[in-house]
Design a protein around this motif. Structure first.
Motif, PDB file in Angstrom:
ATOM      1  N   UNK A  99       0.859  -1.187   0.000  1.00 52.95           N
ATOM      2  CA  UNK A  99       0.000   0.000   0.000  1.00 52.95           C
ATOM      3  C   UNK A  99       0.889   1.229   0.000  1.00 52.95           C
ATOM      4  N   UNK A 100       0.795   2.023  -1.051  1.00 54.95           N
ATOM      5  CA  UNK A 100       1.533   3.282  -1.148  1.00 54.95           C
ATOM      6  C   UNK A 100       0.707   4.378  -0.483  1.00 54.95           C
ATOM      7  N   UNK A 101       1.364   5.166   0.382  1.00 51.84           N
ATOM      8  CA  UNK A 101       0.692   6.275   1.065  1.00 51.84           C
ATOM      9  C   UNK A 101       1.429   7.578   0.747  1.00 51.84           C
ATOM     10  N   UNK A 102       0.941   8.352  -0.223  1.00 51.22           N
ATOM     11  CA  UNK A 102       1.553   9.653  -0.501  1.00 51.22           C
ATOM     12  C   UNK A 102       1.322  10.598   0.675  1.00 51.22           C
ATOM     13  N   UNK A 107       5.380   4.589   2.687  1.00 51.25           N
ATOM     14  CA  UNK A 107       5.141   6.032   2.679  1.00 51.25           C
ATOM     15  C   UNK A 107       5.988   6.677   1.577  1.00 51.25           C
ATOM     16  N   UNK A 108       5.398   7.624   0.863  1.00 49.17           N
ATOM     17  CA  UNK A 108       6.156   8.453  -0.070  1.00 49.17           C
ATOM     18  C   UNK A 108       5.980   9.901   0.376  1.00 49.17           C
ATOM     19  N   UNK A 109       7.018  10.440   1.011  1.00 50.62           N
ATOM     20  CA  UNK A 109       6.960  11.817   1.504  1.00 50.62           C
ATOM     21  C   UNK A 109       7.292  12.775   0.355  1.00 50.62           C
ATOM     22  N   UNK A 110       6.285  13.524  -0.059  1.00 55.44           N
ATOM     23  CA  UNK A 110       6.403  14.407  -1.220  1.00 55.44           C
ATOM     24  C   UNK A 110       6.941  15.782  -0.816  1.00 55.44           C
ATOM     25  N   UNK A 128       1.179  14.932  -6.262  1.00 65.07           N
ATOM     26  CA  UNK A 128       0.578  13.631  -5.959  1.00 65.07           C
ATOM     27  C   UNK A 128       0.913  12.578  -7.008  1.00 65.07           C
ATOM     28  N   UNK A 129       0.825  12.941  -8.275  1.00 61.08           N
ATOM     29  CA  UNK A 129       1.088  11.952  -9.327  1.00 61.08           C
ATOM     30  C   UNK A 129       2.508  11.414  -9.252  1.00 61.08           C
ATOM     31  N   UNK A 130       3.471  12.293  -8.982  1.00 61.07           N
ATOM     32  CA  UNK A 130       4.864  11.862  -8.851  1.00 61.07           C
ATOM     33  C   UNK A 130       5.030  10.921  -7.662  1.00 61.07           C
ATOM     34  N   UNK A 131       4.352  11.231  -6.557  1.00 57.74           N
ATOM     35  CA  UNK A 131       4.450  10.383  -5.367  1.00 57.74           C
ATOM     36  C   UNK A 131       3.862   9.002  -5.631  1.00 57.74           C
ATOM     37  N   UNK A 132       2.728   8.946  -6.316  1.00 59.51           N
ATOM     38  CA  UNK A 132       2.108   7.661  -6.632  1.00 59.51           C
ATOM     39  C   UNK A 132       3.004   6.859  -7.572  1.00 59.51           C
ATOM     40  N   UNK A 133       3.513   7.511  -8.611  1.00 63.12           N
ATOM     41  CA  UNK A 133       4.369   6.816  -9.574  1.00 63.12           C
ATOM     42  C   UNK A 133       5.646   6.295  -8.906  1.00 63.12           C
ATOM     43  N   UNK A 139      -1.170  -0.926  -4.318  1.00 63.58           N
ATOM     44  CA  UNK A 139      -2.346  -0.064  -4.232  1.00 63.58           C
ATOM     45  C   UNK A 139      -1.961   1.232  -3.574  1.00 63.58           C
ATOM     46  N   UNK A 140      -2.920   2.134  -3.443  1.00 64.60           N
ATOM     47  CA  UNK A 140      -2.610   3.342  -2.684  1.00 64.60           C
ATOM     48  C   UNK A 140      -3.842   3.871  -1.977  1.00 64.60           C
ATOM     49  N   UNK A 141      -3.578   4.639  -0.933  1.00 66.09           N
ATOM     50  CA  UNK A 141      -4.618   5.283  -0.143  1.00 66.09           C
ATOM     51  C   UNK A 141      -4.082   6.643   0.280  1.00 66.09           C
TER      52      UNK A 141
END
Length: 237
Positions: free
Chosen positions: A7-10, A40-43, A74-79, A91-93
């Motif tokens: 699970x990806x969490x931006x 976690x993806x800290x943007x 957000x898009x960069x963090x998800x990618x 997945x992501x939330x």
């Protein structure tokens, strides 16, 4: 543990939400129908988000993180989350937890047949302006993409990682994930999920982000669709 699902969490300036994210996602890992870990993806947060993320990851083996040098959206963090995933499913939330982690199980039930399963927010708990702008934006996007999805902005999705990692990078990516799977000749479906009001932190999207921005992104998508390269290897030696 052999994890199957990431699970990806931006995260962008969500210091007030992160301990709740830890609690709810940790609880979800105990009931998940697939062995699950969290990334976690800290943007490029400017508050104490990174400090809290590192504390969470240090005390929970199911959690890890990557952190951007500066804010990229957000898009960069998800990618980036997709690219750094090493499990079969991703997945992501959103870190505001307006969707429920336990609803991932509803999506995971269908991922064997489909290549992307997205939530569609039932009984949305947002303002009238937010709901109307999202409804209009989704209608415009559907007219361009013909993806048949009612709520591509829903921050609850499960994708087969091999498909997710082939999605090209562009701003506004998060609104076009189902369409990008269709370009790969994948199968998609939407499933109703719960939705809740935001109880902490600040929303990152206004009317421009939800309405006018997506309209411009639709033209970018049409250009990409025309130029998109898709191939299947039949034999290798």
């Amino acid at each position: 543990m052999n994890f199957v699902f990431t699970i990806v969490v931006p995260v962008y300036n969500e210091e007030d939400n992160l301990l709740r994210v830890e609690k709810e996602l940790l609880a979800y890992t105990k009931i998940a129908i697939k062995p699950t870990k969290i990334l976690f993806v800290n943007d490029g947060s400017k508050d104490k988000s990174q400090e809290i993320i590192e504390t969470i990851c240090n005390r929970n083996t199911e959690f890890s993180f990557i952190s951007f040098k500066e804010n990229r959206g957000l898009s960069a963090a998800i990618k980036a989350g997709f690219d750094y995933t090493n499990t079969e499913l991703v997945g992501y939330i959103d870190s505001d937890l307006q969707t429920a982690p336990e609803d991932f199980n509803l999506l995971l039930e269908h991922i064997g047949t489909y290549d992307l399963v997205t939530g569609v927010r039932a009984n949305r708990k947002d303002s009238l302006v937010k709901n109307m702008s999202s409804k209009i934006a989704n209608g415009i996007r559907r007219s361009f993409t013909h993806d048949g999805m009612d709520d591509t902005g829903c921050p609850l999705k499960v994708i087969k990682t091999e498909y997710a990692q082939r999605i090209p990078m562009f701003r506004g990516l998060h609104r076009f994930l189902p369409a990008m799977i269709l370009l790969q000749e994948g199968k998609i479906i939407q499933i109703p999920v719960q939705h809740f009001p935001r109880i902490a932190g600040q929303a990152k999207f206004g009317v421009w982000n939800r309405l006018l921005g997506p309209l411009a992104d639709c033209f970018a998508y049409l250009w990409m669709k025309k130029k998109y390269i898709n191939y299947t290897v039949s034999k290798q030696g």
